[in-house]
Structures are given as structure tokens and as C-alpha cells.
Design a protein around this motif. Structure first.
Motif, PDB file in Angstrom:
ATOM      1  N   TYR A  97       0.829  -1.201   0.000  1.00 33.84           N
ATOM      2  CA  TYR A  97       0.000   0.000   0.000  1.00 33.84           C
ATOM      3  C   TYR A  97       0.870   1.260   0.000  1.00 33.84           C
ATOM      4  O   TYR A  97       0.531   2.262  -0.641  1.00 33.84           O
ATOM      5  CB  TYR A  97      -0.943   0.015   1.201  1.00 33.84           C
ATOM      6  CG  TYR A  97      -2.096  -0.947   1.052  1.00 33.84           C
ATOM      7  CD1 TYR A  97      -3.187  -0.636   0.237  1.00 33.84           C
ATOM      8  CD2 TYR A  97      -2.102  -2.177   1.710  1.00 33.84           C
ATOM      9  CE1 TYR A  97      -4.247  -1.519   0.087  1.00 33.84           C
ATOM     10  CE2 TYR A  97      -3.156  -3.062   1.563  1.00 33.84           C
ATOM     11  CZ  TYR A  97      -4.226  -2.726   0.758  1.00 33.84           C
ATOM     12  OH  TYR A  97      -5.278  -3.603   0.597  1.00 33.84           O
ATOM     13  N   VAL A 399      -9.050   0.336  -2.967  1.00 36.20           N
ATOM     14  CA  VAL A 399      -8.077   1.078  -2.154  1.00 36.20           C
ATOM     15  C   VAL A 399      -8.754   2.346  -1.636  1.00 36.20           C
ATOM     16  O   VAL A 399      -9.770   2.779  -2.175  1.00 36.20           O
ATOM     17  CB  VAL A 399      -6.800   1.407  -2.945  1.00 36.20           C
ATOM     18  CG1 VAL A 399      -5.958   0.167  -3.151  1.00 36.20           C
ATOM     19  CG2 VAL A 399      -7.142   2.017  -4.303  1.00 36.20           C
ATOM     20  N   SER A 404      -3.412   6.074  -3.427  1.00 30.41           N
ATOM     21  CA  SER A 404      -3.458   4.625  -3.667  1.00 30.41           C
ATOM     22  C   SER A 404      -4.261   4.297  -4.923  1.00 30.41           C
ATOM     23  O   SER A 404      -3.937   3.369  -5.663  1.00 30.41           O
ATOM     24  CB  SER A 404      -4.062   3.894  -2.463  1.00 30.41           C
ATOM     25  OG  SER A 404      -3.218   3.984  -1.349  1.00 30.41           O
TER      26      SER A 404
END
Length: 478
Positions: A97, A399, A404
Motif C-alpha cells: 500500500y 483502495v 493509492s
């Protein structure tokens, strides 16, 4: 006495620690990552800790194989044999991430650097481009990018983002620009961001092709100010109705006898309008409107029957909001009209006389056939959207932050670029779908045989024509 064996012996299956996984995808990603020198593109954005390029190669490889989620990608990569291939140590899910966030935060520089390396590596025969925009469903509501808007995925109940793609036109058919904006941004506004991302890569006189959703005086002026040409579709309006009414007085040229397509050119000081009439399109549009007439007649009959029986009106005919208190009554026109009269009324409302007609507009003086063929070749970008959504599978996005989201989209974009480069480099793959290329390169597997061995043995299997073709130049596979 010799006995004859009549039955096959059942062999006992002995469990072992061998592991098999797709190696063709990993090798293909390594190849094109090196060709575009992406290590220099991404390396400057994360210099400490786990190697960002190793993580990105692993993420793109996963994108072209199983491709479920970041969590599944983390599990897929964190196997000893896969970690060894990418020269990685075991890492946490959060690391992936963070990588997406880094890519997203530096997206403009990253896309610009990828374009630099792409045009440095390839001397493309032209820089004519197709541009188009789509939407992608977003799961979750924390990212500010997510907005309700016109959903191309037919999910108006979900927030979404909009994506713009720039593609080098036929015969190159390579995506080289991508923009991500809020889900409620219209194409005319999004056009500027998408165009400005790529315009400095285009040679003077290049042709920019886009559809009528992004067509505006301001946008075509941007293109002309850069000494580029454009071709787009034009929405028909009242001023065009006279041309449509007098169409055959212009002695239209037959363009396509099979589909009954005819055309005329209207030349203006700064542009040319190409009007077309298609018998096939007219038939399809009239049939569609005919079905709509029948649906509305059926709906009106159903509602009239409910009114006559004094039943409760179904929800679909009512305002369904607990915060709105309103009294209203229904009256259909079926009381005063016969069914034939009702059908005639609907036909008069729905049928405009424009059925079968469409218009293209260009700054370039082309023949009617050239204009139509050039615009229709823009459909190649629709195939890229289909590939991104359904084969590369960038949707649905799960996400939670804007950066992201940008990062996840760029990973999918790189995967699509690699597939398109395979088609560009190998003429044999020109018309091969993403689905079959993905399947072929992921079919090439390696089995790590470590059972009863002091050292591991790697066994490669499932070679076919496509994965041999893609991998032979770098890895000596023939």
C-alpha cells in the motif's frame, strides 16, 4: 507360469514440497521493464528499504496472472520461491500500500518519465493519437476522488472515478498516457488534462481523434493552437436539420454499398463537416425506438389498469423518499386516445428524422472515406478500455486514498502497456486479444523440485507459440 497383467497398477501419490508457479509472466515483465528502463523511472522515488523496482515487477507480474486484490498479491509474492526470483525479503502487506501511495503521489513525473523512455526507445512511424474517457467503480467512500456520476459500468449506485487514455493510433495501438479524475467530471473538462499530458510528445500536424462527448470549441482550439489536426464527432442540432432534409439534393457519394452509407462534405473556413447517412444505422435506430414505443404503451396500459381498479400505485411510478410528502394523481392519455393514436403520438415524439444520420468534424480536408475510416479506427481505444477493465482487471478499485487509487491505476496501465508492446513488437500478435496473450505467458510454468535434493532443480513446462515468441529474444527460448 507367466501371468498377464490386465489392470493398470494404481500408484501411491506421495506428497512433496515441490511448488509450481507461472514464470512466463515474470520473465515477460522483466523483459519490458528493462526495455523501458523503468528502474530509473521508479528508483528515484524510494531509495531506502525494500527495492521499489522489485516490488513493482512483482505487482505487475501478479496483475498479469491471478490478480485479485492487494491482499492476495501480498500472499502470492510472499512465497519463498517468488521472493527469491525478485530478490526480495519477506515484507508486510502494508508495504504494498505504501508503494501504491508513492506511485500515486508522484504520478505526473512518473508518467512523463515513462513517455520519455518510450519515445527514446521506439522511433514510432507517426504520433497520431486516439483519446477517450471511461469510468471505473470505486468500492469504499473515503477517497475524495470517488463521486457519483454517469456510470459506463452501469453502476449508478456506486461512487466512481473517471479515466482518460491517450493511445498512439493504428497501426501502433499503444497506450502512452493516462489521467485519473473525479467520478463526476465530464469529458469536455477531462479532455484538457488528458491532452496536456501528451501534447508535447506529438509531432506538428499530428491528428487527434476523439468522440463528441469531449468536443467543444475550446478543446478544438487547444489542438489547433499546437499546430495539430483533429477529427471528432459532432452532435446534430437544429441547424443541421435543413442539411438532413435536403441531403439527397447534395448528390451524396456512396461510401459503403453493403451498409448503405452515403456522405456529403460541407467545407467551412476553418473546418470540414462530413455528413453521413447509413441505411443500416437507420434501421437499427428505428427498431430501437419501435421497442421503446411498445414499452411505453405497455407501461401506460398497466398504469391505466391499476387506476381503473383503484389499486395502490407501484413504487416505480411514485416518489420513493420518506422525507418527501406529496399528493399527486395519475391520468394516462389512453382514456382519450385509441391504441393506434397513442402509438402515433409516441412515434411523433420519439422519431426525429435524424435516424441514420451522423456527422464528423475535422480541421483536415479528407475524403469522405478517409474521414469515416480514421474515426472508426478510434474503436481500438475501446478495446484498451475493455482490456483494462476485464482482462487486466483494474476494477473494482478497493483502495482507500486518492494516492493509492492513482497508484493502482498506474500498475494496471503498465501491465496494459506491456501487453500492447508485445502486439506492437510481434506482428504475429497484432490481432491477438489480451486474454490469450495473458493466458499463454502465464501458462509457462516452473516447478521447483526440492524433494530429496540438496539443491533445487527448476523444471520449465507448457511452452507454446506465443510465449516462445515473446520470450525468445531476451531469454534464448526457441
Amino acid at each position: 507360469m507367466v501371468t498377464k497383467q490386465n489392470k493398470l497398477r494404481t500408484y501411491e501419490i506421495v506428497p512433496n514440497t515441490n511448488i509450481s508457479f507461472p514464470i512466463g509472466t515474470i520473465l515477460a515483465v522483466e523483459k519490458f521493464y528493462d526495455i523501458l528502463d523503468l528502474s530509473t523511472v521508479f528508483g528515484k522515488h524510494k531509495k531506502n528499504g525494500i527495492n521499489i523496482n522489485s516490488l513493482l515487477k512483482a505487482l505487475v507480474s501478479y496483475k498479469l496472472t491471478d490478480n485479485f486484490s492487494i491482499k492476495k498479491a501480498y500472499e502470492w509474492i510472499n512465497r519463498d520461491e517468488v521472493l527469491d526470483l525478485f530478490d526480495l525479503d519477506e515484507f508486510s502487506e502494508r508495504t504494498l500500500y505504501r508503494v501504491l501511495g508513492i506511485i500515486g503521489a508522484n504520478r505526473d513525473e512518473i508518467i512523463s518519465d515513462i513517455q520519455d523512455n518510450l519515445f527514446k526507445r521506439y522511433d514510432f512511424e507517426h504520433t497520431n493519437i486516439n483519446m477517450d474517457w471511461t469510468s471505473v467503480v470505486l468500492h469504499g467512500d473515503k477517497a475524495p476522488l470517488g463521486k457519483y456520476g454517469y456510470s459506463r459500468d452501469h453502476r449508478p449506485d456506486k461512487k466512481q472515478i473517471t479515466i482518460g487514455i491517450s493511445e498512439l493510433a493504428d497501426p501502433i495501438n499503444l497506450p502512452f498516457g493516462i489521467t485519473v479524475e473525479k467520478g463526476n467530471l465530464n469529458d469536455q473538462t477531462h479532455f484538457k488534462k488528458t491532452y496536456h499530458q501528451v501534447n508535447r510528445r506529438l509531432r506538428k500536424g499530428s491528428l487527434v481523434v476523439f468522440d463528441k462527448g469531449a468536443n467543444s470549441i475550446e478543446n478544438t482550439a487547444l489542438i489547433r493552437a499546437d499546430e495539430m489536426q483533429y477529427i471528432t464527432a459532432k452532435k446534430l442540432n437544429k441547424s443541421d436539420d435543413k442539411i438532413i432534409a435536403d441531403f439527397y439534393e447534395y448528390c451524396p457519394e456512396i461510401i459503403n454499398p453493403e451498409n448503405g452509407i452515403y456522405g456529403i462534405k460541407i467545407t467551412k473556413p476553418n473546418s470540414v463537416n462530413y455528413f453521413y447517412f447509413s441505411e443500416k444505422l437507420q434501421k437499427e435506430q428505428l427498431e430501437s425506438k419501435g421497442r421503446k414505443v411498445l414499452r411505453q404503451i405497455h407501461e401506460a396500459k398497466e398504469l391505466q389498469e391499476i387506476i381503473d381498479r383503484k389499486k395502490k400505485i407501484p413504487k416505480r411510478f411514485r416518489i420513493n423518499n420518506v422525507l418527501i410528502d406529496v399528493s399527486y394523481s395519475f391520468q394516462t392519455k389512453l382514456i382519450e386516445l385509441s391504441e393506434d393514436e397513442a402509438i402515433k403520438l409516441l412515434e411523433d415524439k420519439l422519431i426525429t428524422g435524424r435516424e441514420g444520420f451522423f456527422c464528423l468534424k475535422s480541421s483536415k480536408n479528407l475524403t469522405l472515406k478517409q474521414a469515416l475510416l480514421t474515426y472508426r479506427k478510434k474503436d481500438s481505444i475501446e478495446k484498451i478500455f475493455h482490456s483494462l477493465k476485464n482482462e487486466i482487471e483494474i476494477k473494482p478499485l478497493r483502495v482507500w486514498t486518492d494516492d493509492s487509487i492513482y497508484g493502482a491505476i498506474i500498475i494496471g496501465f503498465i501491465a496494459q502497456m506491456f501487453i500492447s508492446l508485445m502486439r506492437y513488437e510481434f506482428a504475429e500478435l497484432k490481432h491477438t486479444s489480451t486474454k490469450f496473450i495473458k493466458k499463454s505467458i502465464s501458462n509457462l510454468t516452473v516447478t521447483v523440485d526440492s524433494w530429496q535434493r540438496k539443491s533445487k532443480k527448476y523444471i520449465y513446462a507448457n511452452f507454446d507459440a506465443i510465449n516462445r515468441l515473446v520470450l525468445r529474444s531476451k531469454w534464448g527460448i526457441s
